[in-house]
Enzyme design. Structure first.
Site, short mmCIF file in Angstrom:
data_model
loop_
_atom_site.label_atom_id
_atom_site.label_comp_id
_atom_site.label_asym_id
_atom_site.label_seq_id
_atom_site.Cartn_x
_atom_site.Cartn_y
_atom_site.Cartn_z
N ARG A 237 -78.05 -11.60 9.19
CA ARG A 237 -77.80 -10.18 9.40
C ARG A 237 -78.86 -9.65 10.35
NH1 ARG A 237 -73.39 -11.05 7.85
NH2 ARG A 237 -72.35 -10.15 6.04
N GLU A 266 -75.17 -3.38 15.30
CA GLU A 266 -73.91 -3.85 15.89
C GLU A 266 -72.91 -2.70 15.98
OE1 GLU A 266 -72.58 -7.24 13.60
OE2 GLU A 266 -74.51 -8.22 13.86
N HIS A 284 -71.37 -11.86 16.75
CA HIS A 284 -71.12 -12.06 15.31
C HIS A 284 -69.86 -12.91 15.08
CE1 HIS A 284 -71.77 -10.11 11.10
NE2 HIS A 284 -71.24 -11.33 10.99
C1 8YV Z 1 -67.54 -12.03 8.95
C2 8YV Z 1 -69.78 -12.42 7.82
O1 8YV Z 1 -67.09 -12.38 10.20
O2 8YV Z 1 -68.87 -13.37 5.89
C3 8YV Z 1 -69.73 -12.66 6.35
O3 8YV Z 1 -70.59 -12.15 5.65
O4 8YV Z 1 -70.69 -11.88 8.32
C4 8YV Z 1 -68.69 -12.91 8.68
O5 8YV Z 1 -68.14 -14.07 8.18
C5 8YV Z 1 -67.61 -10.57 9.00
O6 8YV Z 1 -68.82 -10.02 8.72
C6 8YV Z 1 -66.55 -9.97 8.13
O7 8YV Z 1 -66.55 -8.62 8.27
#
Ligand code: 8YV
Length: 318
Positions: A237, A266, A284
């Site tokens: 993150r 983001e 991401h």
């Molecule tokens: C997603 C992610 O693409 O799973 C998670 O926590 O960060 C990613 O796999 C995304 O954030 C889903 O909104």
């Protein structure tokens, strides 16, 4: 035919192969993102909705949970759940599920892509080829850094951190990690502080959870301990790294490079990161393969179906 269960979907899951369609086929969906006045839509249609679908990015805050008086379950597409207000959910007896495990390998693979892309300046080289500047490579693109045999530091040895560590063995790397506590089951060396880990490592990979408890864990001191030859990779993150401190360290030559899939604000990415030759920047996409996104949507739908059939979730959070 029995009428479909009503659910609320916070936003479009366009990053998944068929989640929007499968949800629409199986349920009577209140598509919240299509309503300009969210509050009014919730007040008008929220009653009677017992299940909510969201994602790691979209989350579910206390206001949303409170606006749904009959809510019993939140099924999220994604593993991270720092954007879901668990306290508010618990207070109301609302169950929460995420999609763990199914994305571990692809996120770990991407971390490795970033390690190598950062060390070997792959995206910079790509820009030279596209711009027809092949003849200018020597003397302009600085030599890269060897990856094999180097020291790999992992911040957060959870499922994804362990998968990244395992891959490091294939590159003959020594692996150490920092966690809140050492893991009894881990074959890797433990560093009690993040600064010590950064000082030791050639590559520091951030794989910890997000949320207030890890915000700016990687601060100026950690970044400078990694040093002029070190490369930081983040597939976790954005807010785990103090982005301003990162920018300053790169500008002052106090950090070798940064290869990032996530950012503090983001989709905004600081210009200084975009113009640096020492960064690799991705939007991401850690889990963004067909196979993984399909598995995430399958698991999210399984949770939802299980909730309606048995009152229980398949992969509940905690
Ligand atoms: C997603 C992610 O693409 O799973 C998670 O926590 O960060 C990613 O796999 C995304 O954030 C889903 O909104």
């Amino acid at each position: 035919m029995a009428s479909k269960h009503r659910i609320l979907q916070v936003g479009s899951l366009a990053g998944s192969p068929s989640a929007n369609q499968r949800l629409a086929d199986a349920y009577d969906v209140l598509e919240l993102w299509k309503h300009t006045d969210r509050k009014a839509a919730l007040a008008e249609y929220g009653k009677g909705i017992t299940a909510l679908v969201t994602s790691a990015t979209m989350g579910a805050n206390a206001e949303l949970i409170e606006a749904l008086p009959d809510l019993k379950s939140i099924c999220s597409w994604g593993v991270g759940y720092e954007t879901i207000d668990l306290q508010a959910a618990r207070a109301r007896g609302v169950m929460v599920s995420n999609t763990p495990d199914v994305l571990t390998d692809c996120v770990a693979d991407l971390a490795w892509g970033l390690i190598i892309a950062g060390a070997r300046r792959m995206t910079l080289g790509d820009r030279y080829v596209r711009a027809g500047r092949w003849g200018q490579v020597h003397g302009n693109i600085p030599l890269g850094t060897r990856v094999s045999g180097k020291k790999l530091g992992i911040v957060g040895l959870g499922r994804i951190g362990q998968a990244i560590a395992r891959r490091g063995q294939g590159f003959d790397m020594e692996v150490r990690y920092h966690n809140r506590r050492p893991r009894e089951d881990s074959p890797y060396g433990y560093e009690a502080t993040l600064v010590e880990l950064a000082r030791w490592a050639d590559f520091l990979v951030v794989a910890t959870v997000g949320g207030p408890q890890t915000r700016h864990l990687v601060n100026q001191e950690v970044i400078e301990a990694l040093g002029t030859k070190g490369i930081i990779v983040n597939i976790a993150r954005g807010p785990v790294i103090d982005e301003q401190a990162l920018v300053t360290a790169l500008e002052n030559g106090k950090l070798g490079g940064a290869a990032l899939d996530v950012f503090e604000h983001e989709p905004n990415v600081p210009d200084a990161l975009k113009t640096s030759d020492n960064t690799v920047l991705l939007p991401h996409i850690g889990s963004a393969t067909y196979e993984t996104r399909m598995a995430m949507e399958d698991l999210m739908l399984e949770n939802l179906q299980s909730f309606f059939q048995t009152g229980k979730l398949v992969t509940p959070v905690e």
